[in-house]
Design an enzyme around this catalytic site. Structure first.
Site, PDB file in Angstrom:
ATOM      1  N   ASP A  31       0.834  -1.206   0.000  1.00 21.94           N
ATOM      2  CA  ASP A  31       0.000   0.000   0.000  1.00 21.94           C
ATOM      3  C   ASP A  31       0.872   1.261   0.000  1.00 21.94           C
ATOM      4  O   ASP A  31       1.768   1.421   0.837  1.00 21.94           O
ATOM      5  CB  ASP A  31      -0.904  -0.007   1.229  1.00 21.94           C
ATOM      6  N   HIS A  51       5.241   5.117   6.650  1.00 20.12           N
ATOM      7  CA  HIS A  51       6.330   4.336   7.252  1.00 20.12           C
ATOM      8  C   HIS A  51       7.669   5.052   7.077  1.00 20.12           C
ATOM      9  O   HIS A  51       8.431   5.220   8.042  1.00 20.12           O
ATOM     10  CB  HIS A  51       6.360   2.940   6.617  1.00 20.12           C
ATOM     11  N   GLU A  52       7.945   5.483   5.843  1.00 21.46           N
ATOM     12  CA  GLU A  52       9.228   6.150   5.576  1.00 21.46           C
ATOM     13  C   GLU A  52       9.317   7.471   6.334  1.00 21.46           C
ATOM     14  O   GLU A  52      10.380   7.825   6.851  1.00 21.46           O
ATOM     15  CB  GLU A  52       9.429   6.363   4.069  1.00 21.46           C
ATOM     16  N   HIS A  82      10.493   6.958   9.796  1.00 20.43           N
ATOM     17  CA  HIS A  82      11.947   6.917   9.997  1.00 20.43           C
ATOM     18  C   HIS A  82      12.486   8.325  10.224  1.00 20.43           C
ATOM     19  O   HIS A  82      13.312   8.555  11.092  1.00 20.43           O
ATOM     20  CB  HIS A  82      12.640   6.293   8.779  1.00 20.43           C
ATOM     21  N   ASP A 140      13.013   0.430  12.081  1.00 21.47           N
ATOM     22  CA  ASP A 140      12.190  -0.695  11.611  1.00 21.47           C
ATOM     23  C   ASP A 140      11.976  -1.675  12.750  1.00 21.47           C
ATOM     24  O   ASP A 140      12.894  -1.979  13.509  1.00 21.47           O
ATOM     25  CB  ASP A 140      12.907  -1.418  10.459  1.00 21.47           C
TER      26      ASP A 140
END
Ligand code: ZN
Length: 187
Positions: free
Chosen positions: A110, A117-118, A121, A127
């Site tokens: 997705d 998610h990125e 970071h 992670d």
């Protein structure tokens, strides 16, 4: 120039100057007030992922209050598109380069979850390949059926803490976070 106009302009100028010089200082000096950190991102190189990146930023803005992600300049976050796996190069908390890799999208992951998610970071999260869909930082380990772009309560708390009073402790956060097929994941 009439005296009235001159006086009005002088007032405007001094107000603007006060805003420039006094604004942020006054906010920071107010006791008990946390200053919201604004991080600007440049997604002009994100090709077909521009709207997914905006959606990912919106997810974070709706989840946390100590930091805001805003599209614009001066950007400390650069987002690009390429044909590899998504990854983030984090120089320090709030600063780095994200690649929205097309390979993960081709395999069915997705795209908004990838963007969130990125950005996670960049906001100081590593992670954690738990395989659980409710974890944003489990990334690709949650499989392609996982469409959840939202951080869980612990991930939210960690970002709030990173940009809260304990900002200094998270400032050394840095690293390269490369996503990959779950089978290739080391952790
Ligand atoms: Zn990752």
């Amino acid at each position: 120039m009439s005296r009235k106009l001159f006086a009005a302009l002088a007032l405007l100028f001094s107000l603007a100057l006060a805003q420039l010089v006094g604004g942020p200082v006054a906010v920071a000096a107010e006791p008990g007030t946390e200053q919201v950190r604004t991080l600007y991102y440049d997604s002009s190189g994100a090709a077909e992922f521009v709207s997914a990146v905006d959606a990912g930023a919106r997810v974070w803005n709706e989840s946390v209050s100590n930091v805001r992600l805003v599209k614009g300049q001066p950007a400390t976050i650069t987002i690009r598109a390429d044909d590899g796996w998504p990854r983030a190069y984090v120089q320090r908390l709030g600063q780095g380069t994200i690649y929205m890799g097309r390979q993960a999208v081709r395999e069915g992951h997705d795209v908004i979850r990838i963007a969130a998610h990125e950005l996670g970071h960049i906001l100081g999260l590593p992670d954690r390949r738990t395989g659980l869909c409710q974890d944003l930082m489990s990334g690709a380990s949650a499989g392609t059926s996982c469409k959840n772009p939202n951080p869980n309560a612990a991930e939210i708390a960690e970002v709030e803490s990173n940009f809260g009073r304990s900002l200094r402790s998270a400032e050394s956060f840095a690293g390269v976070f490369a996503e990959g097929a779950p089978a290739l994941a080391r952790r």
